[in-house]
Scaffold this motif. Sequence first.
Motif, PDB file in Angstrom:
ATOM      1  N   ASN A 436       0.843  -1.193   0.000  1.00  0.00           N
ATOM      2  CA  ASN A 436       0.000   0.000   0.000  1.00  0.00           C
ATOM      3  C   ASN A 436       0.879   1.244   0.000  1.00  0.00           C
ATOM      4  OD1 ASN A 436       0.329  -1.545   2.447  1.00  0.00           O
ATOM      5  ND2 ASN A 436      -0.459   0.261   3.520  1.00  0.00           N
ATOM      6  N   GLU A 596      -9.678  -7.497   5.029  1.00  0.00           N
ATOM      7  CA  GLU A 596      -8.530  -6.607   5.131  1.00  0.00           C
ATOM      8  C   GLU A 596      -7.937  -6.681   6.540  1.00  0.00           C
ATOM      9  OE1 GLU A 596      -9.299  -2.963   2.868  1.00  0.00           O
ATOM     10  OE2 GLU A 596      -8.060  -2.001   4.429  1.00  0.00           O
ATOM     11  N   GLU A 598      -4.759  -4.969   8.917  1.00  0.00           N
ATOM     12  CA  GLU A 598      -3.816  -3.854   8.959  1.00  0.00           C
ATOM     13  C   GLU A 598      -2.360  -4.271   8.737  1.00  0.00           C
ATOM     14  OE1 GLU A 598      -2.479  -0.501  12.113  1.00  0.00           O
ATOM     15  OE2 GLU A 598      -4.239  -1.721  12.633  1.00  0.00           O
ATOM     16  N   GLN A 602      -4.178  -9.499   4.419  1.00  0.00           N
ATOM     17  CA  GLN A 602      -5.484 -10.118   4.563  1.00  0.00           C
ATOM     18  C   GLN A 602      -5.481 -11.012   5.791  1.00  0.00           C
ATOM     19  OE1 GLN A 602      -6.175 -11.887   0.525  1.00  0.00           O
ATOM     20  NE2 GLN A 602      -8.167 -10.896   0.746  1.00  0.00           N
ATOM     21  N   SER A 665     -16.443  -7.996   6.270  1.00  0.00           N
ATOM     22  CA  SER A 665     -15.808  -6.675   6.346  1.00  0.00           C
ATOM     23  C   SER A 665     -16.797  -5.613   6.826  1.00  0.00           C
ATOM     24  CB  SER A 665     -15.205  -6.303   4.995  1.00  0.00           C
ATOM     25  OG  SER A 665     -16.219  -6.319   4.015  1.00  0.00           O
TER      26      SER A 665
END
Length: 692
Positions: A436, A596, A598, A602, A665
């Motif tokens: 990311n 998701e 952090e 995943q 999610s």
Amino acid sequence: NCSLNTTTNHLRHVESMAVLPSGAGKIPRLNAVILGEALASEEDDLVFPSDDFARQALLPSAQKYLEMYKRSVEDPAGFWSDIASQFLWKSKWGDTVCSENFDIRNGNVYVQWFKGGITNICYNCLDRNVDSGNGDKIAFHWEGNERGFHDSLTYTQLLSQVCQVANYLRDIGVKKGDAVVIYLPMLMELPIAMLACARIGAVHSVVFAGFSADSLAQRIMDCKPKVVLTCNAVKRGSKVIHLKDIVDAALSESAKNGISSAVLHIAYSFGILTYKKTPLVSKDVVPTYSTICEVEWVDAEDPLFLLYTSGSTGKPKGVLHTTGGYMVYTATTFKYAFDYKPSDIYWCTADCGWITGHSYVTYGPLLNGATVVIYEGAPNYPDPGRCWDIVDKFKVTIFYTAPTLVRSLMRDGDAYVTRYSRKSLRVLGSVGEPINPSAWRWFFNVVGDSRCPISDTWWQTETGGFMIAPLPGAWPQKPGSATFPFFGVQPVIVDEKGVEIEGECSGYLCVKSSWPGTFRTLYGDHERYETTYFKPFPGYYFSGDGCSRDKDGYYWLTGRVDDVINVSGHRIGTAEVESALVSHPQCAEAAVVGVEHEVKGQGIYAFVTLVDGIPYSEELRRNLITTVRNQIGPFAAPDRIHWAPGLPKTRSGKIMRRILRKIASRQLDELGDTSTLADPGVVDQLIALADC
Ligand code: 6R9
């Protein structure tokens, strides 16, 4: 702000570039900014290589890349045979450098490179470097889990040790073409064992030492190795793991299935830290063997290794790589994507249990005569500064790791990084999952002090080596993009119908025609190879990844589009976790999706239904997680178990994972159409139980 250079630097960089030849056909569409024909107006998201870096780079400009890329796709035979000629071949390949059918509509898929060429990859990694005067250069620096434990081997010493193991394997009956399973932690003996197999033409299959006895047994039963190499135990962080016991359990499991006769077990203890629990045979035996071992010369298309990876069904796939093409491809990708120079000290944090440890801890770097750092332990042990301690200790110049580690170190704070010098670093690398942009920037600014380009390398177990990766120095980078294809790689983005889309777009990432590092089959299941990779979009290899291409031609990987999840860079099939869960006698059904996470990228989110009359409890939840840990390995343990009285299914009985992903999610306003469900009421029940 991660813009490395001022506009003045940028101007100078631009001026150093020539102009793009026109009519380049399927050559990547680099825009004017990258080619230096125009000044960037949107330069904000571009990170330019510094002048100093570009000046010394192997590929100093986009222009140079385009020239080489153009040749690589227009004349692949010429391009790759020029490179292959730099290696040692006992005899050269025939007239056909590459022969392939990549289009399932034209019959069976096959790929061959350098067929008829006779070589040996171990010879090219070791003897060739020793013979050219680099025998005293360090091949491996090994750093143990505990600070203060370390060791080094020169190329000459490494060759001697590989020969001893190779002679030992020969002596106990291992021959060309036999499979050897290696279940070892990150000791130097792991790449030594791989190279020893390659030297005698045996096919190694490394199983990551974090896999459970069940998973190991499954792989042993599939490839029926003559020998399993392991050691007594390893310390990871502060935990001791008794590998020998795990191998014993796996072997008795596979014996039940009638293949014990094919397996010859040796305990193989290495390293400085030994935790003697079981008697070990080969610690004293191997050193008695000769340090000279005749090479088994093999055809370029003879198998080099099998490596099991997860797919969308429960059974792991034995990805098979052959010798010649893999050798040429890993060496070349390593050299260009890391801008490798003989003075570099290279450290890749991957374990040899994964493809990255095959191509970019072992073969790629050694083929280039590089000095490689191998670290046995956990990257945050005893504290999150350990990586930078190791970088300073060995003066590491190229540091290659995974986004999950970057994110976890980022969370631990800059102070653990900045207390170390890190001034030796010049190139950083990332692999395993999309990085990311915020992690990219932290890696670039804090770890690399805004000096070091980041090679974000997209590739797979199946591809053998890098497919889309920045060539540092050649063009500006965009945080989070793997940039452009490597030489010889023709990526295409297709829509659901398999129609190629041009220009700026999003879709499924495929590859047109083979590259030397292409895998050749799935062991024992060529049909699955064709069905999984070549049937979804006929005419292409399908990667299983989603991807978009922006207006400047940069590729952005968006993650798996199949039932594979990527947890901390480890590929895990949802079906594998599901079958582990339902093996628990109280679990009736399971559906696993990725959410998701952090740090891990995943996380694993499992919906379970229970056998009638069984109440859900905290104890059962823990037992379900333990079942997965025992059957696959700790890294596959679900992060979340969601008890479900029923699962959302279509009338034909298919679980609607799309809905489960949204519930997992908590994107409850995006559930979409639930009217096609056999029982739409299930969804409300699931939502109501979400926080139980
Ligand atoms: C080398 C390796 C392959 C899958 C692949 C993709 C993901 C790997 C990536 C990346 C975005 C990158 N992946 N590198 N996604 N950017 N730089 O990891 O092989 O274990 O087979 O996994 O990993 O989803 O399909 P493997």
